[in-house]
Design a protein around this motif. Structure first.
Motif, PDB file in Angstrom:
ATOM      1  N   THR A  28      54.338  31.887  80.508  1.00 35.95           N
ATOM      2  CA  THR A  28      55.324  32.881  80.075  1.00 35.95           C
ATOM      3  C   THR A  28      54.854  34.315  80.299  1.00 35.95           C
ATOM      4  O   THR A  28      55.559  35.249  79.951  1.00 35.95           O
ATOM      5  CB  THR A  28      55.658  32.697  78.582  1.00 35.95           C
ATOM      6  OG1 THR A  28      54.473  32.943  77.813  1.00 35.95           O
ATOM      7  CG2 THR A  28      56.196  31.313  78.306  1.00 35.95           C
ATOM      8  N   THR A  32      57.107  37.822  80.377  1.00 33.58           N
ATOM      9  CA  THR A  32      56.785  38.864  79.409  1.00 33.58           C
ATOM     10  C   THR A  32      56.572  40.195  80.122  1.00 33.58           C
ATOM     11  O   THR A  32      57.079  41.241  79.690  1.00 33.58           O
ATOM     12  CB  THR A  32      55.511  38.488  78.620  1.00 33.58           C
ATOM     13  OG1 THR A  32      55.731  37.248  77.950  1.00 33.58           O
ATOM     14  CG2 THR A  32      55.181  39.555  77.595  1.00 33.58           C
ATOM     15  N   PRO A  81      72.121  26.520  74.422  1.00 37.02           N
ATOM     16  CA  PRO A  81      71.470  27.663  73.768  1.00 37.02           C
ATOM     17  C   PRO A  81      72.030  29.016  74.207  1.00 37.02           C
ATOM     18  O   PRO A  81      72.106  29.942  73.400  1.00 37.02           O
ATOM     19  CB  PRO A  81      70.003  27.517  74.191  1.00 37.02           C
ATOM     20  CG  PRO A  81      69.845  26.084  74.573  1.00 37.02           C
ATOM     21  CD  PRO A  81      71.168  25.673  75.137  1.00 37.02           C
ATOM     22  N   TRP A  85      73.812  33.069  72.012  1.00 41.57           N
ATOM     23  CA  TRP A  85      73.309  34.422  72.256  1.00 41.57           C
ATOM     24  C   TRP A  85      74.377  35.301  72.907  1.00 41.57           C
ATOM     25  O   TRP A  85      74.508  36.484  72.570  1.00 41.57           O
ATOM     26  CB  TRP A  85      72.072  34.362  73.155  1.00 41.57           C
ATOM     27  CG  TRP A  85      70.893  33.699  72.542  1.00 41.57           C
ATOM     28  CD1 TRP A  85      70.389  32.455  72.837  1.00 41.57           C
ATOM     29  CD2 TRP A  85      70.045  34.217  71.503  1.00 41.57           C
ATOM     30  NE1 TRP A  85      69.302  32.167  72.054  1.00 41.57           N
ATOM     31  CE2 TRP A  85      69.061  33.230  71.228  1.00 41.57           C
ATOM     32  CE3 TRP A  85      70.028  35.408  70.789  1.00 41.57           C
ATOM     33  CZ2 TRP A  85      68.072  33.417  70.272  1.00 41.57           C
ATOM     34  CZ3 TRP A  85      69.034  35.590  69.824  1.00 41.57           C
ATOM     35  CH2 TRP A  85      68.084  34.610  69.582  1.00 41.57           C
ATOM     36  N   ALA A 107      66.213  38.883  73.293  1.00 38.16           N
ATOM     37  CA  ALA A 107      65.648  37.962  72.305  1.00 38.16           C
ATOM     38  C   ALA A 107      65.888  36.512  72.728  1.00 38.16           C
ATOM     39  O   ALA A 107      65.003  35.659  72.598  1.00 38.16           O
ATOM     40  CB  ALA A 107      66.270  38.222  70.933  1.00 38.16           C
ATOM     41  N   GLY A 108      67.084  36.223  73.245  1.00 36.52           N
ATOM     42  CA  GLY A 108      67.387  34.880  73.723  1.00 36.52           C
ATOM     43  C   GLY A 108      66.517  34.486  74.896  1.00 36.52           C
ATOM     44  O   GLY A 108      66.080  33.329  75.004  1.00 36.52           O
ATOM     45  N   ARG A 110      63.505  35.362  75.431  1.00 33.77           N
ATOM     46  CA  ARG A 110      62.148  35.031  74.990  1.00 33.77           C
ATOM     47  C   ARG A 110      62.031  33.539  74.687  1.00 33.77           C
ATOM     48  O   ARG A 110      60.964  32.951  74.820  1.00 33.77           O
ATOM     49  CB  ARG A 110      61.780  35.853  73.754  1.00 33.77           C
ATOM     50  CG  ARG A 110      61.627  37.343  74.019  1.00 33.77           C
ATOM     51  CD  ARG A 110      60.955  38.044  72.849  1.00 33.77           C
ATOM     52  NE  ARG A 110      60.924  39.493  73.068  1.00 33.77           N
ATOM     53  CZ  ARG A 110      61.729  40.353  72.463  1.00 33.77           C
ATOM     54  NH1 ARG A 110      62.629  39.915  71.602  1.00 33.77           N
ATOM     55  NH2 ARG A 110      61.643  41.638  72.696  1.00 33.77           N
ATOM     56  N   GLN A 111      63.143  32.942  74.262  1.00 29.48           N
ATOM     57  CA  GLN A 111      63.146  31.513  73.954  1.00 29.48           C
ATOM     58  C   GLN A 111      63.395  30.665  75.198  1.00 29.48           C
ATOM     59  O   GLN A 111      62.771  29.630  75.395  1.00 29.48           O
ATOM     60  CB  GLN A 111      64.218  31.207  72.902  1.00 29.48           C
ATOM     61  CG  GLN A 111      63.909  31.761  71.527  1.00 29.48           C
ATOM     62  CD  GLN A 111      64.892  31.269  70.476  1.00 29.48           C
ATOM     63  OE1 GLN A 111      65.737  30.418  70.740  1.00 29.48           O
ATOM     64  NE2 GLN A 111      64.777  31.806  69.275  1.00 29.48           N
ATOM     65  N   THR A 112      64.338  31.112  76.038  1.00 32.71           N
ATOM     66  CA  THR A 112      64.678  30.358  77.250  1.00 32.71           C
ATOM     67  C   THR A 112      64.681  31.313  78.449  1.00 32.71           C
ATOM     68  O   THR A 112      65.740  31.746  78.911  1.00 32.71           O
ATOM     69  CB  THR A 112      66.057  29.682  77.110  1.00 32.71           C
ATOM     70  OG1 THR A 112      67.027  30.676  76.706  1.00 32.71           O
ATOM     71  CG2 THR A 112      66.021  28.566  76.090  1.00 32.71           C
ATOM     72  N   PRO A 113      63.486  31.655  78.946  1.00 32.59           N
ATOM     73  CA  PRO A 113      63.387  32.665  80.005  1.00 32.59           C
ATOM     74  C   PRO A 113      63.962  32.242  81.347  1.00 32.59           C
ATOM     75  O   PRO A 113      64.159  33.089  82.218  1.00 32.59           O
ATOM     76  CB  PRO A 113      61.874  32.911  80.113  1.00 32.59           C
ATOM     77  CG  PRO A 113      61.253  31.665  79.587  1.00 32.59           C
ATOM     78  CD  PRO A 113      62.161  31.177  78.509  1.00 32.59           C
ATOM     79  N   ASP A 115      66.939  30.812  81.793  1.00 31.38           N
ATOM     80  CA  ASP A 115      68.381  30.609  81.649  1.00 31.38           C
ATOM     81  C   ASP A 115      69.127  31.669  82.454  1.00 31.38           C
ATOM     82  O   ASP A 115      69.144  32.846  82.092  1.00 31.38           O
ATOM     83  CB  ASP A 115      68.784  30.678  80.172  1.00 31.38           C
ATOM     84  CG  ASP A 115      70.203  30.167  79.938  1.00 31.38           C
ATOM     85  OD1 ASP A 115      71.126  30.635  80.640  1.00 31.38           O
ATOM     86  OD2 ASP A 115      70.382  29.307  79.060  1.00 31.38           O
TER      87      ASP A 115
END
Length: 212
Positions: A28, A32, A81, A85, A107-108, A110-113, A115
């Protein structure tokens, strides 16, 4: 100049802190760093580092594009997901809170980069925040969506729309032409794309002295 030094220093410190203290996985780290680049690109586009600090409140007066959101839902969104968002982001966008609308999608991501729908929504949100301009950060988001789903209809459609609105007509045509050719015959999206491509061809011909 001081503003730029501070911005890059903060970005570097944030990345190092996430790697050493947050212990983010190696897989990740790229996304980031990309998120930090989005922030710096947005600062480069919207910021005024040479000006002294002067806090002030600005009343948002940006109309939310319901038609664009409806097109996105028809082309891109699926149950999963990304949907929640995007719905939350749209709710902020309707109130003119374009920065919050974009932050929700970050923010979304960060969970599912990986997508593509979230990257696509982020590109649209960043354009709304820039009053319709294709900022470097919005361009990055659209390109990311296109990289994840190169053959997907939504990234090509909306990135083409963004390119066309910023005057990059040939680039928009290059994305739209294969999409129009593969769209179902007599479908609404094919009719729209064909009409858009025809208008682009007319404008390109009109701007080319050799074609007159």
């Amino acid at each position: 100049m001081t503003g730029w030094i501070i911005a890059f220093a903060l970005a570097g410190v944030t990345l190092i802190a996430l790697m050493l203290i947050g212990r983010i996985p190696r897989s990740t780290r790229e996304i980031t760093a990309g998120a930090l680049l989005i922030g710096l690109a947005g600062y480069a586009w919207q910021g005024n580092p040479g000006l002294a600090g002067s806090p002030r409140s600005v009343k948002a007066d940006i109309a939310f594009d319901e038609k664009l959101a409806e097109q996105r839902r028809g082309l891109a969104e699926r149950y999963g997901p990304a949907g929640q968002w995007l719905v939350m982001s749209d709710s902020f966008g309707r109130r003119g809170q374009t920065k919050d609308a974009a932050n929700i999608l970050i923010a979304g991501l960060r969970q599912t980069p990986e997508d593509a729908n979230l990257w696509l929504g982020l590109g649209n949100a960043l354009m709304a925040h820039a009053d319709g301009a294709l900022s470097p950060s919005a361009d990055f988001a659209f390109r990311r969506a296109l990289t994840i789903e190169p053959e997907g209809p939504a990234p090509r459609y909306f990135y083409g729309l963004a390119l066309a609105s910023s005057g990059q007509l040939q680039a928009a045509r290059d994305l739209w032409a294969p999409l129009a050719a593969s769209a179902p015959k007599d479908s609404k999206i094919k009719a729209e794309l064909d009409a858009n491509i025809a208008r682009i061809d007319a404008m390109l011909a009109g701007s080319d002295p050799a074609s007159r």
